[in-house]
Design a protein around this motif. Structure first.
Motif, short mmCIF file in Angstrom:
data_model
loop_
_atom_site.label_atom_id
_atom_site.label_comp_id
_atom_site.label_asym_id
_atom_site.label_seq_id
_atom_site.Cartn_x
_atom_site.Cartn_y
_atom_site.Cartn_z
N PHE A 1 0.80 -1.23 0.00
CA PHE A 1 0.00 0.00 0.00
C PHE A 1 0.83 1.29 0.00
N PHE A 2 2.09 1.23 0.45
CA PHE A 2 2.86 2.47 0.61
C PHE A 2 4.13 2.52 -0.22
N THR A 3 4.38 1.51 -1.04
CA THR A 3 5.54 1.55 -1.94
C THR A 3 5.09 1.17 -3.35
N ASP A 4 6.03 1.20 -4.25
CA ASP A 4 5.72 0.84 -5.64
C ASP A 4 5.66 -0.67 -5.87
N SER A 5 5.96 -1.44 -4.85
CA SER A 5 5.97 -2.90 -4.99
C SER A 5 4.56 -3.46 -4.87
N GLY A 6 4.18 -4.29 -5.82
CA GLY A 6 2.90 -4.98 -5.76
C GLY A 6 3.01 -6.28 -4.99
N PRO A 7 1.91 -7.02 -4.86
CA PRO A 7 1.94 -8.28 -4.11
C PRO A 7 2.98 -9.27 -4.63
N VAL A 8 3.09 -9.37 -5.95
CA VAL A 8 4.06 -10.32 -6.50
C VAL A 8 5.49 -9.90 -6.16
N GLN A 9 5.77 -8.60 -6.28
CA GLN A 9 7.12 -8.11 -5.97
C GLN A 9 7.43 -8.31 -4.47
N MET A 10 6.45 -8.08 -3.59
CA MET A 10 6.69 -8.26 -2.16
C MET A 10 6.97 -9.73 -1.83
N ILE A 11 6.27 -10.63 -2.50
CA ILE A 11 6.57 -12.05 -2.31
C ILE A 11 7.98 -12.37 -2.77
N GLU A 12 8.39 -11.76 -3.88
CA GLU A 12 9.75 -11.97 -4.37
C GLU A 12 10.78 -11.44 -3.37
N HIS A 13 10.52 -10.23 -2.82
CA HIS A 13 11.44 -9.66 -1.83
C HIS A 13 11.53 -10.56 -0.60
N TRP A 14 10.37 -11.08 -0.19
CA TRP A 14 10.33 -11.94 1.00
C TRP A 14 11.11 -13.23 0.78
N GLY A 15 10.81 -13.91 -0.30
CA GLY A 15 11.51 -15.16 -0.58
C GLY A 15 12.98 -14.96 -0.88
#
Length: 442
Positions: free
Chosen positions: A36-50
């Protein structure tokens, strides 16, 4: 004081989940904040997490060994008896709380890994000596020593920037520890906490709690040890004789001590987490006298590290999301926008405390915040060494309510995070006062 402490304790006991679930909730929170507060979407956040999930494997192994080697060393008769004698200084619950707090503070100033283990193990001994003490408060007092680690000799951020070749050297050069660890700011905060925190923890007392949550099998008597040794010498095969050989333990132990001596001769009094584990491990081998007794103790100690092994990868994933999405940068920049030359150190400290929830490694946090805070401090006109210590103390401050560092202590003590967190929250609120005064007026 008792009313407020009781309130926080009840709230924590009722609503704070297990430390593993706390890490899961933080994972969900950072994921949603990033979406909600950055340019990263759900898919990108999952990528960052993994992508970041396994970045703390080395550190997780180090902390697992902190618990195991501490258990090994403390179970040796000579160490167990020494801690027991020191615990005799405590005659009352109030004295027990103050003594454990003071020992933990001094130990963590020497080295944070050393302090975590020694504080927890000493607390267990004191609890056995004074069984009427509130055991949960006693362990919280042991953990409160972690509050001063980033102002001591193992402080990762001040030591890093004093080392040639660090990643911000082109911006700030190297800053010697005389301007950070031995600055008036740091000396004031450290002395204030070392002198007053034992008394503050003593005033957190609100009753008694029986010694029912600790693994007393660790603290066997010398007679029991002798009995085990006697039983193990009957009808030995050649393999059994090797396993029970004191010569084997002595030789490998001497090799370890030789390297320890070489390390300190070559590097001075450099106590990092690896050398602490090395010392604990090889002293444990020598003090247990035979490989069999040593390995039997290892098997018992390993039972305590499950939480560390499982939870640290989740914190690494949280760090991956915070850094790669730019969320940590946004948090830091928001505090900078509120700052003046006078308030900048305080807001830096608070922002570091918040970021520490999600990036609980001191070195990792500096890699995130250093490139943001240092240019801002130069632009605003704040001394860079002061900014460094503001980040360092922010990192240490919220350790009181971040279960990441409490896991080794809780494993040794046999408690859950909710058992101590109410007290730790009070310690967090109290410690804000001297840290804020030091950063604003020194």
């Amino acid at each position: 004081m008792k009313t407020l402490t009781s309130f926080f304790d009840r709230m924590v006991q009722r609503y704070l989940p297990d430390a593993f679930l706390f890490a899961i909730i933080l994972t969900f929170l950072v994921f949603l904040l990033g979406v909600f507060f950055t340019d990263s979407g759900p898919v990108q956040m999952i990528e960052h997490w993994g992508g970041g999930f396994w970045d703390l494997l080395d550190f997780a192994m180090q902390m697992a060994l902190v618990v195991v080697t501490g258990y090994i060393l403390a179970s040796a008769p000579i160490i167990r008896n020494g801690l027991a004698k020191l615990s005799n200084l405590a005659k009352t619950p109030a004295q027990a709380i103050m003594l454990v707090t003071f020992v933990a503070l001094i130990a963590c100033l020497i080295n944070y890994g050393f302090g975590l283990v020694v504080g927890a193990l000493f607390a267990v001994h004191v609890a056995k000596r004074v069984p009427t003490v509130d055991y949960r408060l006693l362990i919280a007092s042991a953990y409160s020593g972690m509050l001063v680690w980033h102002g001591g000799f193992s402080a990762s951020i001040p030591l890093l920037i004093a080392t040639p070749g660090h990643f911000l050297e082109d911006t700030i050069g190297t800053i010697p520890v005389v301007e950070t660890l031995f600055s008036p700011i740091n000396i004031f905060i450290v002395l204030f906490l070392v002198v007053t925190l034992p008394f503050f923890n003593r005033y957190l007392m609100k009753g008694t709690d029986p010694l029912g949550n600790t693994d007393t099998s660790l603290w066997k008597t010398d007679e029991e040890d002798a009995q085990v040794t006697q039983e193990s010498t009957e009808a030995l095969t050649p393999a059994d004789r090797l396993e029970n050989s004191q010569t084997v333990s002595f030789i490998v132990g001497i090799m370890g001590l030789a390297y320890i001596f070489y390390h300190f001769v070559s590097n001075g009094f450099n106590l990092n987490i690896n050398i602490v584990n090395f010392i604990f491990l090889f002293l444990g081998i020598i003090f247990h006298r035979t490989p069999k007794r040593f390995l039997d103790t290892v098997m018992k100690g390993v039972r305590n590290v499950g939480g560390i092994i499982v939870q640290f990868p989740f914190y690494a994933g949280i760090m991956g999301m915070m850094v790669a999405s730019g969320l940590s940068q946004q948090m830091s920049e928001w505090f900078i926008s509120l700052s003046t030359e006078f308030t900048f150190p305080l807001f830096t400290f608070i922002s570091a405390g918040i970021v520490n929830f999600f990036v609980p490694s001191g070195g990792g946090q500096w890699a995130v915040q250093g490139p943001i805070m240092i240019p801002a401090s130069i632009e605003i006109g704040v001394d860079t060494a002061k900014t460094v210590m503001a980040v360092a103390w922010g990192d240490a401050w919220t350790n009181m309510i971040q279960p990441f560092w409490a896991l080794p202590v809780l494993a040794i003590a046999g408690l859950k995070v909710r058992d101590i967190m109410g007290f730790c929250l009070m310690i967090l609120l109290y410690s804000f006062i001297p840290i804020a005064i030091g950063l604003l007026f020194f």
